[in-house]
Structure formats: C-alpha cells, structure tokens
Design a protein around this motif. Sequence first.
Motif, PDB file in Angstrom:
ATOM      1  N   ARG A  61      27.021  18.137  23.878  1.00 14.87           N
ATOM      2  CA  ARG A  61      27.440  18.665  25.185  1.00 14.87           C
ATOM      3  C   ARG A  61      29.133  18.737  25.019  1.00 14.87           C
ATOM      4  O   ARG A  61      29.712  19.534  25.660  1.00 14.87           O
ATOM      5  N   GLU A  62      29.848  17.898  24.168  1.00 15.29           N
ATOM      6  CA  GLU A  62      31.022  17.866  23.741  1.00 15.29           C
ATOM      7  C   GLU A  62      31.449  19.250  23.202  1.00 15.29           C
ATOM      8  O   GLU A  62      32.469  20.043  23.306  1.00 15.29           O
ATOM      9  N   ALA A  63      30.520  19.560  22.171  1.00 15.62           N
ATOM     10  CA  ALA A  63      30.663  20.839  21.473  1.00 15.62           C
ATOM     11  C   ALA A  63      30.467  21.952  22.322  1.00 15.62           C
ATOM     12  O   ALA A  63      31.268  23.112  22.154  1.00 15.62           O
ATOM     13  N   GLU A  64      29.830  22.030  23.269  1.00  9.23           N
ATOM     14  CA  GLU A  64      29.564  22.945  24.174  1.00  9.23           C
ATOM     15  C   GLU A  64      30.840  23.267  24.923  1.00  9.23           C
ATOM     16  O   GLU A  64      31.343  24.288  25.242  1.00  9.23           O
ATOM     17  N   ARG A  65      31.345  22.072  25.497  1.00  9.05           N
ATOM     18  CA  ARG A  65      32.730  22.285  26.272  1.00  9.05           C
ATOM     19  C   ARG A  65      33.762  22.747  25.656  1.00  9.05           C
ATOM     20  O   ARG A  65      34.489  23.674  25.985  1.00  9.05           O
ATOM     21  N   GLU A  66      33.947  22.322  24.197  1.00 10.92           N
ATOM     22  CA  GLU A  66      34.660  22.979  23.329  1.00 10.92           C
ATOM     23  C   GLU A  66      34.518  24.439  23.084  1.00 10.92           C
ATOM     24  O   GLU A  66      35.485  25.147  22.840  1.00 10.92           O
ATOM     25  N   ILE A 123      33.525  26.640  25.257  1.00  6.12           N
ATOM     26  CA  ILE A 123      33.964  27.084  26.373  1.00  6.12           C
ATOM     27  C   ILE A 123      35.377  27.263  26.359  1.00  6.12           C
ATOM     28  O   ILE A 123      35.922  28.278  26.828  1.00  6.12           O
ATOM     29  N   ARG A 124      35.959  25.962  26.195  1.00  6.51           N
ATOM     30  CA  ARG A 124      37.490  26.099  26.062  1.00  6.51           C
ATOM     31  C   ARG A 124      38.062  27.052  25.159  1.00  6.51           C
ATOM     32  O   ARG A 124      39.025  27.926  25.326  1.00  6.51           O
ATOM     33  N   GLU A 125      37.262  27.241  23.760  1.00 11.17           N
ATOM     34  CA  GLU A 125      37.778  28.303  22.885  1.00 11.17           C
ATOM     35  C   GLU A 125      37.548  29.478  23.203  1.00 11.17           C
ATOM     36  O   GLU A 125      38.522  30.367  23.010  1.00 11.17           O
ATOM     37  N   ALA A 126      36.217  29.756  23.964  1.00 14.01           N
ATOM     38  CA  ALA A 126      36.250  31.107  24.459  1.00 14.01           C
ATOM     39  C   ALA A 126      37.324  31.573  25.415  1.00 14.01           C
ATOM     40  O   ALA A 126      37.714  32.776  25.664  1.00 14.01           O
ATOM     41  N   ARG A 127      37.549  30.655  26.233  1.00 13.53           N
ATOM     42  CA  ARG A 127      38.761  31.049  27.293  1.00 13.53           C
ATOM     43  C   ARG A 127      39.938  31.278  26.800  1.00 13.53           C
ATOM     44  O   ARG A 127      40.696  32.163  27.226  1.00 13.53           O
ATOM     45  N   ARG A 128      40.176  30.305  25.644  1.00 12.72           N
ATOM     46  CA  ARG A 128      41.609  30.561  24.969  1.00 12.72           C
ATOM     47  C   ARG A 128      41.507  32.015  24.218  1.00 12.72           C
ATOM     48  O   ARG A 128      42.714  32.770  24.303  1.00 12.72           O
ATOM     49  N   ALA A 129      40.539  32.317  23.806  1.00 13.60           N
ATOM     50  CA  ALA A 129      40.435  33.747  23.041  1.00 13.60           C
ATOM     51  C   ALA A 129      40.373  34.825  24.016  1.00 13.60           C
ATOM     52  O   ALA A 129      41.229  35.988  23.943  1.00 13.60           O
ATOM     53  N   GLU A 130      39.960  34.542  25.430  1.00 11.97           N
ATOM     54  CA  GLU A 130      40.028  35.529  26.245  1.00 11.97           C
ATOM     55  C   GLU A 130      41.489  35.803  27.007  1.00 11.97           C
ATOM     56  O   GLU A 130      41.836  36.777  27.085  1.00 11.97           O
ATOM     57  N   LYS A 131      41.944  34.441  27.073  1.00 15.43           N
ATOM     58  CA  LYS A 131      43.508  34.678  27.525  1.00 15.43           C
ATOM     59  C   LYS A 131      44.368  35.189  26.332  1.00 15.43           C
ATOM     60  O   LYS A 131      45.161  36.165  26.820  1.00 15.43           O
ATOM     61  N   ALA A 132      44.162  35.253  25.150  1.00 19.57           N
ATOM     62  CA  ALA A 132      44.922  35.660  24.037  1.00 19.57           C
ATOM     63  C   ALA A 132      44.532  37.266  24.213  1.00 19.57           C
ATOM     64  O   ALA A 132      45.560  38.144  23.775  1.00 19.57           O
ATOM     65  N   ALA A 133      43.372  37.630  24.251  1.00 25.81           N
ATOM     66  CA  ALA A 133      42.959  39.022  24.421  1.00 25.81           C
ATOM     67  C   ALA A 133      43.640  39.660  25.708  1.00 25.81           C
ATOM     68  O   ALA A 133      44.245  40.823  25.282  1.00 25.81           O
ATOM     69  N   ARG A 134      43.731  39.083  26.550  1.00 25.57           N
ATOM     70  CA  ARG A 134      44.365  39.887  27.799  1.00 25.57           C
ATOM     71  C   ARG A 134      45.874  39.678  27.681  1.00 25.57           C
ATOM     72  O   ARG A 134      46.474  40.546  27.876  1.00 25.57           O
TER      73      ARG A 134
END
Length: 634
Positions: free
Chosen positions: A479-484, A486-497
Amino acid sequence: MSVTTPEALLPLEDEPTTTFADLGLPQDIVRKLAENGVTTPFPIQAATIPDALAGRDILGRGRTGSGKTLSFGLPLLARLAGGRTAAKRPRAVILTPTRELAMQVSDALEPYGDVLGLRLKVVCGGTSMANQIYALERGVDILVATPGRLRDVIGRGACSLDDVEVAVLDEADQMADLGFLPEVTELLDLVPPGGQRMLFSATLEHEIDTLVRRYLVDPVSHEVDAAQGAVTTMSHHVLIVKPRDKAPLTAAIAGGEGRTIVFVRTQLGADRVAGQLREAGVRADALHGGMTQGARTRTLADFKDGRASVLVATDVAARGIHVDGIDLVLNVDPAADHKDYLHRSGRTARAGRSGTVVSLALPHQRRTIFRLMEDAGVDAARHIIGRGDLFDEEVARIIGARSLTEVQAEAAMGAVQHAELEAARLARELERARARATELREEAERLVARAARERGDDPAEAIAAATEARTAAVEEAEREAEREAIREARRAEKAARAEAARHEREDRRDDRRGGGFREDRRPYGRREGERREGDRGGYRRDDHRRDDYRRDDRREDRRGGGFREDRRPYGRREGERREGDRGGFRRDDHRRDDHRRDDYRRDDRREDRRGGYRDDRPSAYDRRGDKPRWKRGS
C-alpha cells in the motif's frame, strides 16, 4: 630573431620523396615508425625535426591534430639516446595543460623511447604521487607533466630540474587560458640556461609572446595550418532550434554512424546529455573534470575501442583527446570564445581526413554564435529548424531524417526501446528477488519451527502466526509503494505541465518578438508605423525628458528661482520678513569666535573636573609609593 621556413607552408605533395630517414632520425626510430605504419611525415614534422635535431629553439604554431607531438618528441628522443640519467634528475621535461594530453603524449612517444632505452613517466594530478616519486627515484629520462603536480613533486624534494637539457611546452595557449603561466614560468626558471627550448601552440597571444621573448633564444618559427578554421576537409553548420526540439535533434545527430564528440559547458550538463542519449538508445559516455582519473581513463578507452560511439565532454577534453576517426563534433552548448570553438573543432578532420562540426543554437543565441564564427574565421552554413516540416538536403544528411516529425518519431521510438529494456531488466531483477524471497521464507519457517519446538510450543501454530504477521507487513508495504507511485505520477504530471507551459511561453515570446526566427522583425515585434488596438498614443522617450525638465523648473521655482543668480539665501527677497519670524539672524551673523569661545569654556570646565593641567595634581598612574619596599626597585 625568428625565422619562418618556407617549406612549412608547402603542401606535403610537393615533396613526395621526403621520409623520416631523410630528416636525420636514428634508424631504430625510423624502423619503429614503419612498423606502426607511419612512413611519410606531416608538413609540421618535415619542417621542425631537422632544426630540432640541430639543437635550435623551436617556435611551432599549428592547429591541433597537425602532428606536433612527433615533431618535438622524436628529436627529443634522438638527442637523449645514449646518455645516463641520475635519480630524481630527468634530462628532459614536457609540460602539458591537462592530464589527458600528458598521457596521450606519453603513449605516443613511449614505443619509440623503448627502442632507444629511454624511460618516460607521466606526473599529473588525479594519480598516485607515491608511484611518481618512486619512479623518479629509480631514474626517469623524460618527464611528461602538468605544471601543478610537477611543482608539488619538486616542493617535496623528489625531483630536480638541474639536469634538464630539453624543455618542451605543448599547447602553451591553453595553459595561458587556464591560468597556469605563473607555474610554467616558475618551472622554466628552474631549468638551467643553455639548453634547448621548444614551444608549440595553436595560437600566439600576448602571454605566449612574453614566454617566447623570455626563454627562447633566436628561435626558428614553423607555422602550419593557421589558427583560423579554414580547413578544406571540415564543414561547419549552425542549426537554430527551439528549446523543445534540442534534445531530439541531439539524439538524432549523435545517433548517426561513426564516432561523435558532443561538447557541453558544465559537468552536470555532460552527465545529463549522456543520460538522455542512452535513453534514446545511443551508446554514450560522459567525460569531465569531476570524474576520477581511473574513470576518465576507462571512458576514453571505451570510446577509442568502439564500445561507446558518442563521448559527451566538457572543454577539459577539447585539447586532451587525440582519437583518430572522429566523424562529427556536435556543440550542444556554445563555446566560450572562438579559440575554444577551434579547439573543439580540431577533434575531427585530423591528418587530412574529412569531418563535420555542427553547433546547436537557441533563438536568443544566434548573434553570439554568428559573432563567434566570424572571430574564428569560419564560414558556417546556417539552417533554421522548425520553419518548415521538411529539411533541406544538407540538414537531412547531418541529422539522418527528412523532417522534424521523423526526428521526433525516432526519439519517441528510442524512448520506447529504452523503457522496454528497462522493464525487461526490472522483470529479471523481480524474478531473482522472488526466488530469493522464497528461499528466505523457507529458511525462516524452518527456524521458527525449531524455536517453537525448543520452547515446547506447537511448530504449526508458530509458523501460522509468523506468516500472518509477515503478510500484514507485506500488504502495508505494498500500500505504501502504491501511494508513493501515485505521488510520483502526480509529480511527473506536474513537471510535464510546467514544461509545456514553459514551451508555450517561449512560443508566445517569439511571436511577440516578431515571429520567432524572422530576420525582418522590427523592435518590440511591430512594423514601422504600426499601431495596435488598445494603444493609448503614448509618447516618445524625449517626451519623458521634456517632462523631467518641466518638473525641475517647478521644483527650482519653489526653492527661490531655480538657478537664478539673484535669489537670496533661504529663498526670500532682500529685506523681506515673513509672519511669525522671531527676529533670528542669518547664517553670516554667526561668528566662529563665539563657537571657539564656547568650546574653550567647555574645555576649561572639563579640565577643572579632571584636575586641569596643573602640575601639582596627583598622577592616576603613579602608584610607586603604594608598593612594598622590596618591589619599588622594579
């Protein structure tokens, strides 16, 4: 007095019968040269070797890759052959600006030194000083060194230059650029006078001219291939690109056939570009001064042996790399000046071969790049990438694609291939981790059962309890790996934007400036006489100045008439009194005597409190009478 030999300026084809044996070199060296496939001397070698063998001071000027190393190295070996060298006292010293160049010079001369029984040693930073000192204690005939490390070794008493007969300064202009001239002059002052001095450089600036006048005696000058970039076998191109297209174009150009050197300005930039090229499927390694000497040596060896087809380097490698067969030089970052550009370009088109030099320039770097080309004497073809979809024939040959869309597609496919390879690698690691986890789980259950039997408990219950606890821990970790993730995907999406927004701002900025790459745009992005909707008329810059003058006039009128000569002190007319004045007095009614008189009175009162200057007051520092009798004598 300097003498320039005319034969140095003639092409080699004018003297087809000239061989190394005709130049006066020993037969052992000539035989070894033939074994290595070197039979015909380059122009700088044919011109320099006879004068060097005669013991004259040499001033050689030629672009990098023109064969200067053998020009001074072979005569040096011939002159030292048959002599004896004492411990810690070499008979010749070769000074180079960088570690790589020192090692390359040593590697180039060592085979010919072996046939004459001469020993060479490299003394440079990044390597063991203890090994260098040990070699000097055993005796070294020729010392190839960088100035800083040689000065440190001499400071430790492990080396003396009193027996040096020949001193060579290679790439003197780069030493001046790197700030090594104080160390160089300090070392040359330690060399006894009367020996031979040889100085080789691609350019002769003011500092180099000072060295020539100070240390060379009646030198003979040889110049081959002027410092300008007019090499017929080398073509220069400038590609003006937008920021978002720079990385795909770099990968497309570097991924072509043959060997390529990519130059960047910083160490972090070298690591970043090398990583991007590897992600695009290009075999690339980075080389810069932040690496250890062992890592730099291995990287350069991989590039020479073909295990890496692209070398991403900083300017530390601009003169220190001597690799044959480099087809293309790519300047991802502009060179600092025209001299650095020429030395970068000198990595290709060596020894008469052909080569290509490509420089990438962002829109705001155009004028800097064009001025640099003009200073270097280079006539570079200019290409604007992004104006049209299709490339012209020359650009298509360089990039290996017919359009920018193809370049982007190849970059995307390279990224996909890299991702698939990375996924396969991670899958293999996952399988190994699972097999290891199974072994560890079986071993853990065995130990838990043994511990339960030793306590007298039921082994099955103990194993079940341990398994339940392990399962809960694993689920929590997942569960912690899944949350991490998700956080990494959000950071990547924010960087792409953010990256997309940055590109959009750059495009809008180009449009405001007049259409990006268009040469005919007017200042502030508008045509002459053009007015846009919403303009309020405005005013010219000289209107600003006129308003400033008016404000100054009004301000000076309030002060009493501005700069008029007839205004009175404090802004009032002569004899004028204003309501509320208490009489007062003007500044010229003050008398300095009154001030001085008041000062004297204050001084008198202050001195009276202290006892004044009377001679009969007790001294605050005379306590002799308070001392015991036995201390009064001290």
